[in-house]
Structure formats: structure tokens, C-alpha cells
Design a protein around this motif. Structure first.
Motif, mmCIF file in Angstrom:
data_model
loop_
_atom_site.group_PDB
_atom_site.id
_atom_site.type_symbol
_atom_site.label_atom_id
_atom_site.label_comp_id
_atom_site.label_asym_id
_atom_site.label_seq_id
_atom_site.Cartn_x
_atom_site.Cartn_y
_atom_site.Cartn_z
ATOM 1 N N SER A 38 0.842 -1.207 0.000
ATOM 2 C CA SER A 38 0.000 0.000 0.000
ATOM 3 C C SER A 38 0.871 1.250 0.000
ATOM 4 C CB SER A 38 -0.925 0.008 1.218
ATOM 5 O OG SER A 38 -1.814 -1.078 1.187
ATOM 6 N N GLY A 39 1.895 1.259 0.865
ATOM 7 C CA GLY A 39 2.770 2.414 0.947
ATOM 8 C C GLY A 39 3.519 2.677 -0.350
ATOM 9 N N LEU A 40 4.142 1.640 -0.900
ATOM 10 C CA LEU A 40 4.903 1.816 -2.147
ATOM 11 C C LEU A 40 3.993 2.179 -3.311
ATOM 12 C CD1 LEU A 40 7.374 -1.208 -1.831
ATOM 13 C CD2 LEU A 40 7.968 1.215 -1.655
ATOM 14 N N GLY A 41 2.807 1.567 -3.357
ATOM 15 C CA GLY A 41 1.880 1.856 -4.449
ATOM 16 C C GLY A 41 1.397 3.293 -4.424
ATOM 17 N N VAL A 42 1.018 3.784 -3.242
ATOM 18 C CA VAL A 42 0.552 5.170 -3.133
ATOM 19 C C VAL A 42 1.698 6.143 -3.378
ATOM 20 C CG1 VAL A 42 -0.456 6.884 -1.591
ATOM 21 C CG2 VAL A 42 -1.352 4.549 -1.617
ATOM 22 N N MET A 43 2.903 5.802 -2.906
ATOM 23 C CA MET A 43 4.068 6.642 -3.199
ATOM 24 C C MET A 43 4.252 6.818 -4.698
ATOM 25 S SD MET A 43 7.149 5.428 -0.634
ATOM 26 C CE MET A 43 8.386 6.322 -1.611
ATOM 27 N N ALA A 44 4.256 5.693 -5.423
ATOM 28 C CA ALA A 44 4.453 5.747 -6.873
ATOM 29 C C ALA A 44 3.357 6.574 -7.540
ATOM 30 C CB ALA A 44 4.481 4.331 -7.440
ATOM 31 N N LEU A 45 2.114 6.390 -7.091
ATOM 32 C CA LEU A 45 0.983 7.112 -7.682
ATOM 33 C C LEU A 45 1.072 8.611 -7.420
ATOM 34 C CD1 LEU A 45 -1.751 7.066 -9.128
ATOM 35 C CD2 LEU A 45 -2.828 6.653 -6.900
ATOM 36 N N LEU A 46 1.311 8.990 -6.162
ATOM 37 C CA LEU A 46 1.362 10.408 -5.820
ATOM 38 C C LEU A 46 2.523 11.123 -6.501
ATOM 39 C CD1 LEU A 46 0.476 10.422 -2.012
ATOM 40 C CD2 LEU A 46 -0.916 11.273 -3.901
ATOM 41 N N LEU A 47 3.676 10.475 -6.561
ATOM 42 C CA LEU A 47 4.823 11.096 -7.237
ATOM 43 C C LEU A 47 4.536 11.298 -8.722
ATOM 44 C CD1 LEU A 47 7.738 9.153 -5.500
ATOM 45 C CD2 LEU A 47 7.232 11.592 -5.269
ATOM 46 N N ALA A 48 3.885 10.314 -9.331
ATOM 47 C CA ALA A 48 3.531 10.444 -10.750
ATOM 48 C C ALA A 48 2.531 11.579 -10.950
ATOM 49 C CB ALA A 48 2.961 9.129 -11.265
ATOM 50 N N VAL A 49 1.513 11.647 -10.091
ATOM 51 C CA VAL A 49 0.498 12.704 -10.203
ATOM 52 C C VAL A 49 1.126 14.077 -9.996
ATOM 53 C CG1 VAL A 49 -1.546 13.693 -9.093
ATOM 54 C CG2 VAL A 49 -1.453 11.239 -9.563
ATOM 55 N N GLY A 50 1.963 14.211 -8.959
ATOM 56 C CA GLY A 50 2.620 15.481 -8.706
ATOM 57 C C GLY A 50 3.496 15.924 -9.859
ATOM 58 N N GLY A 51 4.167 14.944 -10.500
ATOM 59 C CA GLY A 51 5.008 15.273 -11.639
ATOM 60 C C GLY A 51 4.217 15.666 -12.868
ATOM 61 N N VAL A 52 3.171 14.929 -13.160
ATOM 62 C CA VAL A 52 2.350 15.210 -14.343
ATOM 63 C C VAL A 52 1.633 16.548 -14.213
ATOM 64 C CG1 VAL A 52 0.333 14.463 -15.655
ATOM 65 C CG2 VAL A 52 2.062 12.794 -14.973
#
Length: 427
Positions: free
Chosen positions: A297-311
Motif C-alpha cells: 500500500s505504501g509503495l503503491g501510493v508513493m508511486a501514484l502520488l509522485l507520478a500525479v505530482g510530476g504530471v
């Protein structure tokens, strides 16, 4: 095997090392806004100073992890913080790059040594049904230290540009009562069992505790090596993103969001509160959902939030709540990556495995810390976040291969070189 008396006392004394780690790394992250001018640092020297303690942790975690398995946990629990104290003081007194770099490097040896010591002791003291909560709670003290560092910086900032010297020295004062308290800790009963120094009814035998493992080199035999590499790789990838971003929150807020030093400190405090809230949620979930679910859960949300913040190319004040949410879920992954080795490996090599994995993770942290400023200059903040999203996603994929350890005795779940048939362990 149930925990020995005084487990709450053992918890607070052991976890204080993580608090000092959080304090130290957070103090330097804000001080870096002032150190280059005060000590006349070049950009390269600034990067070396910011990552020096992480470099020292690579050496300290391996060395003290090995010694802990040979000499016992108790004998070394004060030594690591004595090292921290001495070089926190010399950091506060440093007058140039070389003095600061060497002080930070040697201070990191003490912090790094505390990781295998505290993690092993906490795992070996904790009852199986709630071991996850104790371990997550211990790691959460890192962010209590981060929050404390922001308060201390806030207090000393009015003293002028050399305020950071007082903040560094305060870290040394924090460690003194912890060192004194650690003298009263009893030796780990599991370590005593593994050495044949403790026997009795209702506890594992030496054979059950050791599972055919005798020393450090056994970690590199085929039954243990794949898991050693797996937990180390996941932790490495996590730390690339976690420390790459985490050590630069003040710099990020200063450049992309907030103009005032006081506003930067308040924002850092919000980040620390977000992390602590994340740990509180992880405390609830870790022994019910299990280690794998929390980590994924932690790694998945990290990857998602970083991608969203970057996009979305986030900038401005919105970065404060964005990173507060990010760091809250980041802790779900951070806590589990840190203590997984302490659960997976048997007592004779528990600290050595934890020390090895810590060292590998700190290599990832150094890479993230050293290259993040250059990445931001070349790629921009948004693309840098996307790159860290990729490393988090790879860690997520690797974490799918891990085994579950919740609510099981250490002698049940630890890996060995031979199967040992023993009694049904009590919980």
C-alpha cells in the motif's frame, strides 16, 4: 516466546536511536540553507556535507551489526550513541568543510550502528501478536525527532546565522540520558538462547533459534541470499526516493513555495505531523492487514502520488499538503522496509542481516541526496518526481515476492539452513 518484563521501557530506550536519527538528518536539511555561505562551501562540498552522515551509516550499520551478533545487543547499545554524541558536538564546532564533513561522517557511523542494534533488540523483545506495532512505533520515533528538530530550529533561529550550531549541540544533549538509560537494558533472551547461555521449559532450544546458521557468511548461502538481496533491493529503491526528496523539503519549499525561513520551518513541522499520522494508521494496520499489505500500500501510493505530482507540475503552497499526504503513506513503506530483515533472519545473523540491508539502503539514500539537486536543475522538479515514481513502482513489484510474518514467533518465520522440528511455540 513472550517478551521479557519491561518491554515498554525497552521500547522507549531502543527507539530513542531512531528519534536521534530523525533529529540529526532534519537539522542538517534546514541548516543547509545557511551552511554554504557560512562555511564557504562549493556545490560539490554542499552535497558531500548533506550526505556525509548517510555515508557513515553504511560503515556503522555493517560493523556494529556484525559485532552485535558476536558480542550481544546490550554491550553495544550505548557505544553507538557515544559516537553520535561526540561528533554531534564537533559538528556544532566545525569551522570549515573538512571538519564538518568528517564530523558528519563519523556521526553517521554511530547512527548507522543503532539501526541493526535497535531493530534486532526490539524484534527479539516484542510479543509475536503485537510485534509489528512495536516495530512500527519504534521507527515512527524518527519523525518525532524531525518534529523536535523543527521546534529547536524555531527556538534558535532568532540567535542569528550561526543558530545551527546550537541546534547541532542540542542533539548531543538529547543523547546523554538515552546513553545512561541503555546501561540498564537486559541482554536479549533470544541472543542468549542462540549462544547456548539460556535454556528452559517454554522457550526455543538453541537448535530451533539458530536453524543451522552460525555466522555472517551463512547469509550468502543460497537459502538466505535471495531474501537478503530482495529486502536490501526494496529498501534501496525506497530510500532513493524517500531521502532524495526528504532531505530537501526545506530547500523545495524555499525555492518552489514559501519565501520566509519561518514559513519553511512551519511547513516542515506539517510534514512531520503528516508522517506521524501515517505511522498511527500503520500501527493499526500492521498486525491485522500484515506486513506485505502495508508495504505494498505504501509503495503503491508513493508511486501514484509522485507520478500525479510530476504530471500536474505542482508548485506553490499546494506542495505543503501534497507532501504531507505523500509522507504519511511513505511511512507505511518505510517502517516495513526497515524492520523486515529483523523478522526474516535467525538470531545468529539478525543484526548482520539488518546491518547489511541498512548499508545497501543508505547507498540508495546517498544517491538520492547527492543527485536530487542536479536532477531538479536539469530535469525540473516535476520530472524528478516522475523518476522517483518509477523507482517506487519497481520496489512495489519486488515487494510482491516477500513472505508474510505477522503474528508468528521469530523461530517460526526466520529463514535457516536446515529445517528444525520443535514444539508449537507459545504466543
Amino acid at each position: 516466546m513472550s517478551s521479557p518484563p519491561g518491554k515498554l521501557k525497552s521500547f522507549f530506550i531502543s527507539s530513542a536511536g531512531f528519534l536521534l536519527d530523525g533529529y540529526d538528518l532534519s537539522v542538517i536539511s534546514f541548516a543547509l540553507l545557511f551552511l554554504p555561505k557560512e562555511l564557504h562551501l562549493t556545490p560539490l562540498q554542499e552535497g558531500l556535507v548533506s550526505s556525509a552522515s548517510l555515508m557513515g551509516m553504511i560503515l556503522g550499520s555493517v560493523l556494529l551489526g556484525l559485532l552485535s551478533d558476536k558480542m550481544g545487543r546490550k554491550r553495544l547499545m550505548g557505544l553507538d550513541l557515544v559516537i553520535f554524541t561526540v561528533f554531534a558536538i564537533t559538528s556544532a564546532l566545525s569551522q570549515n568543510f573538512l571538519e564538518m564533513f568528517l564530523s558528519r561522517l563519523l556521526l553517521g557511523v554511530g547512527i548507522g550502528g543503532d539501526y541493526p542494534l535497535s531493530s534486532s533488540l526490539m524484534a527479539e523483545y516484542s510479543p509475536s501478536r503485537s510485534r509489528g506495532r512495536y516495530l512500527v512505533g519504534a521507527v515512527s520515533m524518527y519523525w518525532v525527532g524531525t518534529l523536535l528538530s523543527a521546534v529547536v530550529n524555531l527556538v534558535f533561529l532568532p540567535t542569528g546565522d550561526y543558530f545551527w550550531r546550537y541546534s547541532f549541540a542540542f542533539g548531543a544533549l538529547l543523547s546523554i540520558p538515552v546513553i545512561v538509560a541503555r546501561f540498564s537494558l537486559p541482554e536479549s533472551p533470544r541472543w542468549l538462547i542462540s549462544k547456548g547461555k539460556l535454556k528452559g521449559d517454554g522457550i526455543p532450544t538453541q537448535e530451533e533459534e539458530n536453524k543451522g546458521v552460525t555466522g555472517f557468511l551463512d547469509l550468502f548461502r543460497m537459502r538466505l541470499l535471495p531474501y537478503l538481496l530482495l529486502v536490501s533491493a526494496i529498501w534501496f529503491l525506497f530510500d532513493v526516493a524517500s531521502y532524495g526528496i526528504g532531505l530537501y523539503y526545506p530547500a523545495i519549499f524555499r525555492e518552489f513555495s514559501l519565501p520566509s525561513n519561518y514559513e519553511v520551518i512551519y511547513a516542515t513541522m506539517i510534514i512531520a505531523v503528516g508522517a506521524i499520522l501515517g505511522y498511527i494508521l500503520a500501527e493499526v494496520a500492521i498486525d491485522s492487514l500484515g506486513r506485505r499489505a502495508v508495504l505494498l500500500s505504501g509503495l503503491g501510493v508513493m508511486a501514484l502520488l509522485l507520478a500525479v505530482g510530476g504530471v500536474l507540475r505542482l508548485t506553490g503552497v499546494v506542495l505543503v499538503p501534497y507532501f504531507a499526504v505523500f509522507v504519511a503513506m511513505e511511512q507505511w513503506a518505510g517502517a516495513v522496509t526497515l524492520f523486515y530483515p529483523a523478522e526474516l533472519f535467525p538470531t545468529p545473523v539478525r543484526s548482520s542481516a539488518q546491518g547489511f540491508a541498512t548499508a545497501v539502503s543508505r547507498i540508495g539514500a546517498v544517491l538520492g541526496v547527492v543527485f536530487f539537486p542536479s536532477m531538479v536543475k536539469v530535469l525540473g522538479l516535476s520530472n524528478s518526481l516522475i523518476l522517483f515514481s518509477v523507482t517506487s513502482a519497481i520496489a512495489f513489484i519486488l515487494a510482491l515476492l516477500l513472505r508474510e510474518t505477522k503474528r508468528k514467533e521469530l523461530e517460526e518465520i526466520s529463514l535457516g539452513l536446515k529445517e528444525v522440528k520443535g514444539r508449537n511455540p507459545s504466543t
